[in-house]
Each structure stands twice: as C-alpha cells, then as structure tokens.
Design a protein around this motif. Structure first.
Motif, mmCIF file in Angstrom:
data_model
loop_
_atom_site.group_PDB
_atom_site.id
_atom_site.type_symbol
_atom_site.label_atom_id
_atom_site.label_comp_id
_atom_site.label_asym_id
_atom_site.label_seq_id
_atom_site.Cartn_x
_atom_site.Cartn_y
_atom_site.Cartn_z
ATOM 1 N N GLU A 217 36.452 -9.528 28.967
ATOM 2 C CA GLU A 217 35.010 -9.633 29.141
ATOM 3 C C GLU A 217 34.713 -9.407 30.614
ATOM 4 O OE1 GLU A 217 31.179 -10.067 27.562
ATOM 5 O OE2 GLU A 217 33.091 -10.172 26.477
ATOM 6 N N LYS B 32 31.691 -8.507 33.817
ATOM 7 C CA LYS B 32 30.281 -8.518 34.196
ATOM 8 C C LYS B 32 30.170 -8.339 35.698
ATOM 9 C CE LYS B 32 25.991 -11.120 33.739
ATOM 10 N NZ LYS B 32 25.320 -12.357 33.252
ATOM 11 N N ASP C 173 25.025 -20.479 32.740
ATOM 12 C CA ASP C 173 24.778 -19.501 31.672
ATOM 13 C C ASP C 173 25.707 -18.301 31.803
ATOM 14 O OD1 ASP C 173 22.800 -21.060 30.565
ATOM 15 O OD2 ASP C 173 21.175 -20.073 31.673
ATOM 16 N N ALA C 174 25.877 -17.813 33.029
ATOM 17 C CA ALA C 174 26.756 -16.659 33.250
ATOM 18 C C ALA C 174 28.204 -17.020 32.925
ATOM 19 C CB ALA C 174 26.643 -16.183 34.696
ATOM 20 N N ASN D 60 29.281 -19.423 30.862
ATOM 21 C CA ASN D 60 29.410 -19.654 29.421
ATOM 22 C C ASN D 60 29.592 -18.343 28.675
ATOM 23 O OD1 ASN D 60 29.418 -21.296 27.079
ATOM 24 N ND2 ASN D 60 27.253 -20.838 26.732
ATOM 25 N N SER D 61 28.854 -17.321 29.126
ATOM 26 C CA SER D 61 28.937 -16.010 28.479
ATOM 27 C C SER D 61 30.223 -15.273 28.852
ATOM 28 C CB SER D 61 27.719 -15.173 28.872
ATOM 29 O OG SER D 61 27.840 -13.849 28.401
ATOM 30 N N GLN E 14 33.469 -17.055 27.514
ATOM 31 C CA GLN E 14 33.507 -17.266 26.060
ATOM 32 C C GLN E 14 33.706 -18.747 25.704
ATOM 33 O OE1 GLN E 14 33.405 -14.261 23.735
ATOM 34 N NE2 GLN E 14 32.484 -13.713 25.707
ATOM 35 N N ALA F 272 31.226 -21.030 24.631
ATOM 36 C CA ALA F 272 30.353 -21.527 23.544
ATOM 37 C C ALA F 272 29.891 -22.966 23.818
ATOM 38 C CB ALA F 272 31.092 -21.463 22.206
#
Length: 417
Positions: free
Chosen positions: A198, A200, A225-226, A228-229, A232, A234
């Motif tokens: 993942e 970003k 938030d960043a 958590n995404s 991964q 959740a």
C-alpha cells in the motif's frame, strides 16, 4: 621528637628507597584512580539517562496490546506458524473507557509501523507514527519545529519528518525538505498469505527538531486517518499514549487500568524504564567498584611489603634511635607517617588520574561519538571519600610493620650487624 621531625625523617626514608616507594604509590594510585573513574562514569551515566528521559513526558503511560498465540483450532497458511492475536483490541471503545478513568487527562491513540520512505530517488526503511499532530507536544514536551514548518491537523496528505529523517546524519544532502513530496510504502501479508503493498504520497509540512525522545526522533508522522488507511488497521490501534493529570498520578492511573483490563494489556511508564536502566547500570558500576576496591587492597599489600622490608633494612637505625632515647611510640609514628605519606600521594595523584580516566571511558569507549555526549560527573563528596579510603587503607596496612619496628631493641640491632 615533634611531628615535623617525624614527617621529615619519614619523607627522607621514602626518598632513599625511590623505586620501591614509587611502585607502592603507583599501586595505591591505580586503585583510587579506578574508584574515581568508575564512580564518575556511573554518576554521569545516570545523569545522562535522567536527562534523556526527561524529554519524555513524565506523566505519560504507554499502553499496548498483549498478544497470545492461536491454538490449533485457528486456520493458518500451510507450513507457517499461527499469527499471534491480541488479548484485547485497542479500539475507540478502549480509548473511551480509559478516558473516563480518574486522573486521566488525555488518551492519544496511534498506529506505529515500519515503512519504506522514498524521496529524491532514494528509498530507506523508517518508522512511521500515525497520531494527531496536535498531541505531539504532549508526547514530547520539548518539541520544536524548524523554521517554515506548519502543522496541518486535518490534512491526511501532510507529513511531519523528524530532523534525522529529513537531514540524515553524516550525509551532505537532505533526504527531504519542507514542501517536497515523500512516498510511504507499507508491505504486509493478507489473509490469503500473499504479500501486498500500500503506497501513498505525502507533502512534508513540517520538520521536528531533535528532542531526545526515541518515539518521534526517527519517525515520519502522519495523522490518524492517513495511518489507518495506509497501514490497513481498520481502526485497531497499535498503542495508546495515556496522559495522567500529573506525574504523581502515574502509578494510580496504571493501577486503575490494571483493575479494568488485568494483564491483558501492556503498560510501560517512563519511571519504570528509568528504574530498569538504573538497576542495570548500578549493577555494572558495583562490579567495577569491587574491582577498584580490590586494586586498593593490592596497594595496601604493597605498603605492607615495602614497610616490612624497610624495617629489616633499618634495624640498625631503629636500634640507634632507641639507644639515644627514642620511645616505642616515636618509632611507631615514623613508620605510620611513611604509610600516611604514601597514601596521601597515591590517593591525590589517583584523583587526578581518575578524572582523566572517567573522560576516557566516556569519550573513548565503545559507541563513543555515535550519540549525545556522555560526560562523567565528579561529586566532591565521592572524591573526598575515595581519598579518605586510600589514606585509611594505607594507614591500616602500615600498622603491623610499624608495630614490629617499635618492638626492635638496641641489643637486637647490634646482633643483626
């Protein structure tokens, strides 16, 4: 015979046997030097860690999940060990529950992981800390930012870099600067056992100056938030920073959390970390001090040997002094004065040697120059104690030879010729 004459005669006797006296003084000096160096180094080590951990908020507790191995009933990839599972999942419900406990001022959830950070065509493995940026100053009270930094709390695409990440020590060029983009890549294994990635991009909005806090000094910080995404998670937090109302309530808060969750949750405090390190360094210091004391005893044995030899060599001189009226106490004081002089000279030189030895241990030992300087601390009371011990042992060592010398009779002196 007055005290000045006693010391003059004793000093002359030491000078007449220069080589033997110097070797004896060196033995006393080595023991006292080692005592001073070790005590100074130990005190400096303690002060160093106290200073380092003072950069961590003393009212913070670190809460983490305690994991347990899956039993045979759980499914796993063939040929691989079962994945450990947490006894309690750190989620928003746990955050709310701990927040409601007495003397808890704030609960700061976080995600923490190792990721690959890419910038300017370079990539390196680094820690990422996902936390609300506004709470960074709670975790590290001494935190300051470089000029031009801005904290964008609600921006999931903003990243804050530690100074050592942005400007790696020993490298001429910066890894990333404010306004530039960095790419974070997280590799993980999914439920099917396949490796996934993942990634970003984040814009560097701020750079944190070094604080001495290991939690953030080598981290890339992104918001919750960043994290958590990207990671991964959740909504399952990796750890919680629990801020008590003050440092005096840390033990109370820890016990209260234990009452709620038992041993199903891990709790670490700055106080506990510091106590563990002090116990470890205290054990090493005690071991080295015992070696130093043994060295002093070796010096004492040297004094005994030197003075006994001196008694044998000076039998005629002792007999002559007694023949002209010297009392047993005078002869005793002559040899005790020799031991005292040796102890004072050896102990005093040992103090100077110990100071230099302590700096050599601090600056020239393993790992020197790789982190913040560790300076030895010399406490006057400790140095005075070492000098007194050196002199005391020297005097004790000189008692038996001095007593033997005081028992020599003029007739025995004449027979020895």
């Amino acid at each position: 015979m007055n005290i000045k004459e006693v010391f003059t005669l004793s000093f002359d006797a030491i000078k007449e046997r220069k080589v033997r006296s110097i070797l004896t003084i060196l033995m006393v000096m080595s023991g006292s030097s080692l005592l001073v160096a070790v005590s100074g180094f130990g005190a400096g080590f303690t002060e160093f860690f106290n200073k380092q951990f003072s950069n961590l908020a003393p009212n913070i507790l670190f809460v983490s999940s305690v994991v347990q191995s899956q039993d045979g009933g759980g499914s796993s990839v063939a040929g691989s060990a079962p994945s450990p599972t947490p006894k309690i999942t750190l989620n928003q419900a746990v955050v709310s529950r701990i927040s409601s406990l007495p003397f808890v001022n704030e609960v700061i959830p976080s995600f923490q992981e190792s990721v690959t950070v890419s910038s300017r065509g370079e990539s390196k493995s680094n820690a990422v800390l996902s936390v609300d940026p506004d709470f960074l100053s709670v975790i590290a009270p001494t935190l300051e930012y470089t000029e031009g930094s801005s904290i964008r709390k609600g921006d999931p695409s903003a990243a804050v870099l530690a100074e050592d990440v942005a400007f790696p020590p020993g490298e001429e060029n910066p890894f990333a600067q404010i306004g530039e983009s960095v790419r974070l890549t997280y590799s993980y294994v999914d439920e099917a056992g396949d490796t996934q990635e993942e990634s970003k991009n984040f814009a560097v909005s701020a750079i944190m100056e070094s604080t001495g806090n290991p939690t953030i000094d080598n981290a890339v910080v992104i918001n919750l938030d960043a994290g958590n995404s990207l990671l991964q998670r959740a909504g399952k937090y990796d750890s919680l920073f629990v801020a008590a109302d003050s440092a005096e309530f840390v033990d109370v808060v820890e016990q209260t959390i234990r009452n709620v969750y038992g041993n199903n949750i891990g709790i670490t405090t700055v106080k506990a970390i510091l106590e563990t390190i002090q116990e470890f360094t205290g054990g090493i210091t005690s071991f080295l001090l015992s070696i130093a004391i043994i060295s002093l005893f070796v010096g004492a044995v040297g004094i005994i040997t030197t003075l006994f030899t001196s008694v044998v060599e000076r039998t005629k001189e002792i007999g002559t002094l007694k023949a002209i009226g010297a009392q047993n106490g005078t002869i005793l004081s002559l040899f005790l004065a020799e031991a005292l002089i040796i102890g004072i000279i050896g102990g005093s030189i040992g103090l100077l040697g110990g100071v230099g030895g302590g700096y050599m241990l601090a600056r020239g030992g393993p790992g020197a120059g790789e982190g913040p300087p560790l300076d030895p601390v010399y406490i006057p009371a400790d140095m005075a104690r070492v000098l007194v011990i050196s002199i005391f042992l020297s005097m004790v060592a000189g008692l038996l030879p001095a007593w033997k010398a005081s028992r020599v009779t003029p007739i025995a002196a004449l027979r020895s010729q």
